[in-house]
Scaffold this motif. Structure first.
Motif, PDB file in Angstrom:
ATOM      1  N   ALA A 210      39.129  25.760  70.428  1.00 32.52           N
ATOM      2  CA  ALA A 210      37.993  24.854  70.588  1.00 32.52           C
ATOM      3  C   ALA A 210      38.457  23.557  71.233  1.00 32.52           C
ATOM      4  CB  ALA A 210      37.353  24.563  69.231  1.00 32.52           C
ATOM      5  N   LEU A 211      37.682  23.071  72.199  1.00 25.74           N
ATOM      6  CA  LEU A 211      37.966  21.811  72.881  1.00 25.74           C
ATOM      7  C   LEU A 211      36.759  20.909  72.802  1.00 25.74           C
ATOM      8  CD1 LEU A 211      39.608  23.133  76.199  1.00 25.74           C
ATOM      9  CD2 LEU A 211      40.737  22.565  74.046  1.00 25.74           C
ATOM     10  N   ASP A 219      44.596  20.148  81.524  1.00 27.77           N
ATOM     11  CA  ASP A 219      45.707  20.570  80.667  1.00 27.77           C
ATOM     12  C   ASP A 219      45.279  21.706  79.732  1.00 27.77           C
ATOM     13  OD1 ASP A 219      44.298  18.819  78.734  1.00 27.77           O
ATOM     14  OD2 ASP A 219      45.375  17.199  79.719  1.00 27.77           O
ATOM     15  N   ALA A 220      44.780  21.387  78.550  1.00 24.08           N
ATOM     16  CA  ALA A 220      44.514  22.432  77.557  1.00 24.08           C
ATOM     17  C   ALA A 220      43.516  23.471  78.065  1.00 24.08           C
ATOM     18  CB  ALA A 220      44.010  21.802  76.259  1.00 24.08           C
ATOM     19  N   ARG A 221      42.474  23.030  78.749  1.00 21.06           N
ATOM     20  CA  ARG A 221      41.445  23.980  79.189  1.00 21.06           C
ATOM     21  C   ARG A 221      42.030  25.000  80.173  1.00 21.06           C
ATOM     22  NH1 ARG A 221      35.866  21.874  81.839  1.00 21.06           N
ATOM     23  NH2 ARG A 221      36.379  20.124  80.471  1.00 21.06           N
ATOM     24  N   VAL A 222      42.785  24.498  81.137  1.00 21.51           N
ATOM     25  CA  VAL A 222      43.371  25.383  82.145  1.00 21.51           C
ATOM     26  C   VAL A 222      44.414  26.310  81.524  1.00 21.51           C
ATOM     27  CG1 VAL A 222      44.738  25.445  84.261  1.00 21.51           C
ATOM     28  CG2 VAL A 222      42.933  23.728  83.993  1.00 21.51           C
ATOM     29  N   MET A 223      45.290  25.731  80.701  1.00 19.46           N
ATOM     30  CA  MET A 223      46.387  26.520  80.130  1.00 19.46           C
ATOM     31  C   MET A 223      45.896  27.552  79.124  1.00 19.46           C
ATOM     32  SD  MET A 223      49.031  23.367  79.728  1.00 19.46           S
ATOM     33  CE  MET A 223      49.505  22.399  81.181  1.00 19.46           C
ATOM     34  N   ALA A 224      44.878  27.194  78.355  1.00 18.20           N
ATOM     35  CA  ALA A 224      44.333  28.150  77.394  1.00 18.20           C
ATOM     36  C   ALA A 224      43.712  29.341  78.116  1.00 18.20           C
ATOM     37  CB  ALA A 224      43.307  27.462  76.501  1.00 18.20           C
ATOM     38  N   LEU A 256      41.854  17.780  69.718  1.00 18.18           N
ATOM     39  CA  LEU A 256      41.037  16.591  69.510  1.00 18.18           C
ATOM     40  C   LEU A 256      41.738  15.338  70.041  1.00 18.18           C
ATOM     41  CD1 LEU A 256      39.838  17.109  65.809  1.00 18.18           C
ATOM     42  CD2 LEU A 256      38.619  17.724  67.909  1.00 18.18           C
ATOM     43  N   THR A 257      40.933  14.364  70.441  1.00 18.78           N
ATOM     44  CA  THR A 257      41.420  13.008  70.725  1.00 18.78           C
ATOM     45  C   THR A 257      40.683  12.077  69.751  1.00 18.78           C
ATOM     46  OG1 THR A 257      39.764  12.850  72.510  1.00 18.78           O
ATOM     47  CG2 THR A 257      42.008  13.405  73.138  1.00 18.78           C
TER      48      THR A 257
END
Length: 480
Positions: A210-211, A219-224, A256-257
């Protein structure tokens, strides 16, 4: 039309005093173009500000402001003794670059300076001209003269013990973490850190991540996605991620941020943080806490890290990119005990470990208190720039609604319903203003229109000029 082009110690700069463009902006554009075309090579010295001002017939302050802006953008570098030199030789602009269509494209959260704009509100940029060179050099010298020889051999994937200890001392004291040296893994920035984590999570059986929605797309979206994980967006409200939607997401991990949501700036409340932790414990899930710019807070007390609430379920991610310089490529993960060995092994497989001298230098820099001093010096600098942005928005665009203003190096301003985000971004580009909309960073693709104002590398007068350009662009969009 009057044009002033004097030798100015062999530096050709043309000023058109009838152009309606501030003189400092014209000087910036001329020097920038000369660097990018190769006419001013790397290391070339520029005339002293007094000399150039006299040759151009302008006040010294005009030249100082131009030099400062180019230093902030990375084109120039200030040297000891007051000398200014070209920091890098930039390649020529490719044909067709700078068109309104290309200017409106989204960029990564770590976007650099983009060519073709009079003013660029690009986000994710740190004022590297303020890098504490003298203090860093002292630490480098200490490392090179005192470090035992065995530290320069191959180490395990977690990095050097000195940095583990210095980081834990700092993070526990300043960010409220519950970290121990044995759980720290050093990486090359957040990009590598999140990549290592995703690899490990997949090997542990994770299927969905989940993002926050909106969130960074670099970063996370592409790599996931590349790792085969299902990606689900969790809507973000004024106070951060909506926890009730997380319960419905059936995710094995969430990124999360929480201390300053990117890009909206919301701060996850204490109650919401506790509920996220309960969710993670109930599902056996992992919370990845990206603490990307929490050190810069202006209007409220610092917000502690979530990791301190549940160190067995939260991975804390930090870097020196927003505080010192992204070029250092220094990042760190505080990993739950059950994942440390796997993350360290993934790091070894990736690159055999981060550079030892850089790690030891940062450890000494932290231990000496230089990092704290640098942050204390930079907070008022960035706050003045943020205040200049808010003042300009109040003056020129009072119907825009700023959000996330209490911290960080950017501000989001929500657009009124009558303005289309994409049309505003495109119109701004036509007027020489670079700015990103929130829309490209939405996962579900819906939500109010907004603009992202990165202000970290811009002078206060440049910020005011940029907002004035935006006001002109918005009047064009609205029409008669």
């Amino acid at each position: 039309m009057r044009t002033n082009s004097g030798p100015a110690e062999d530096l050709l700069i043309e000023l058109n005093r009838d152009a309606g463009v501030p003189l400092h902006r014209q000087i910036e554009a001329s020097i920038r173009a000369s660097i990018r075309a190769g006419r001013l090579p790397a290391g070339a010295s520029l005339p002293p500000t007094r000399t150039l001002a006299a040759g151009l017939g302008v006040s010294r302050g005009v030249v100082v402001e131009a030099y400062q802006q180019l230093v902030a953008e990375g084109y120039l570098a200030s040297r000891s003794g007051g000398y200014t030199q070209v920091a890098a030789s930039m390649p020529p602009v490719a044909a067709g670059a700078g068109s309104a269509a290309s200017m409106a494209q989204p960029a990564a959260r770590s976007a650099g300076v983009r060519a073709g704009f009079r003013v660029d509100f690009g986000y994710g940029r740190t004022d590297v001209s303020q890098f504490p060179r003298a203090a860093w050099l002292r630490s480098v010298r200490t490392v090179l003269t005192t470090t035992p020889n065995d530290r320069f051999a191959y180490l395990d994937g977690r990095g050097v013990p000195e940095l583990h200890e210095a980081l834990c001392d700092y993070l526990n004291r300043v960010r409220g973490t519950s970290s121990v040296p044995g759980n720290v893994v050093i990486c090359n920035g957040y990009g590598q850190g999140i990549s290592l984590l995703i690899q490990v999570l997949v090997r542990h059986g994770a299927r969905r991540i989940a993002l926050e929605d909106p969130s960074s797309d670099d970063d996370a979206r592409v790599m996931a996605g590349a790792a085969g994980l299902d990606v689900v967006g969790i809507p973000v409200g004024p106070d951060g991620v909506q926890v009730d939607a997380l319960h419905r997401a059936d995710a094995d991990a969430v990124v999360l941020t929480p201390s300053h949501q990117w890009p909206t700036g919301g701060v996850l409340s204490a109650a919401a943080r506790a509920e996220v932790i309960r969710w993670a414990k109930r599902r056996g899930a992992i919370v990845v806490e990206d603490d990307y710019d929490a050190e810069y807070r202006y209007d409220r007390s610092p917000v502690g890290a979530m990791q301190g609430l549940a160190p067995d379920h939260v991975v804390y991610c930090g870097t020196a990119s927003k505080t010192l310089a992204p070029g250092l490529r220094l990042g760190w993960l505080v990993v739950p005990p059950q994942l440390v060995a796997d993350v360290a092994a993934a790091k070894v497989l990736a690159d055999r470990g981060s550079p030892v001298i850089d790690q030891l230098t940062f450890a000494d820099f932290l231990a000496r208190g230089e990092f704290d001093r640098h942050l204390r010096r930079m907070r008022p600098v960035y706050r003045r720039r943020r205040d200049a942005l808010l003042d300009a928005l109040r003056t020129h665009l009072p119907d825009l609604e700023p959000a996330g203003i209490a911290a960080g190096q950017h501000v989001v301003a929500w657009l009124p319903p009558d303005l289309d985000e994409a049309a505003v971004v495109a119109a701004a580009a036509r007027h020489g203003l670079g700015i990103h909309g929130v829309g490209p960073y939405r996962i579900a693709g819906t939500g109010p229109g907004g603009l992202i104002f990165g202000y970290a590398i811009l002078g206060e007068s440049t910020i005011a000029e940029g907002v004035a350009l935006l006001a002109t662009a918005i009047r064009e969009v609205r029409g008669p």
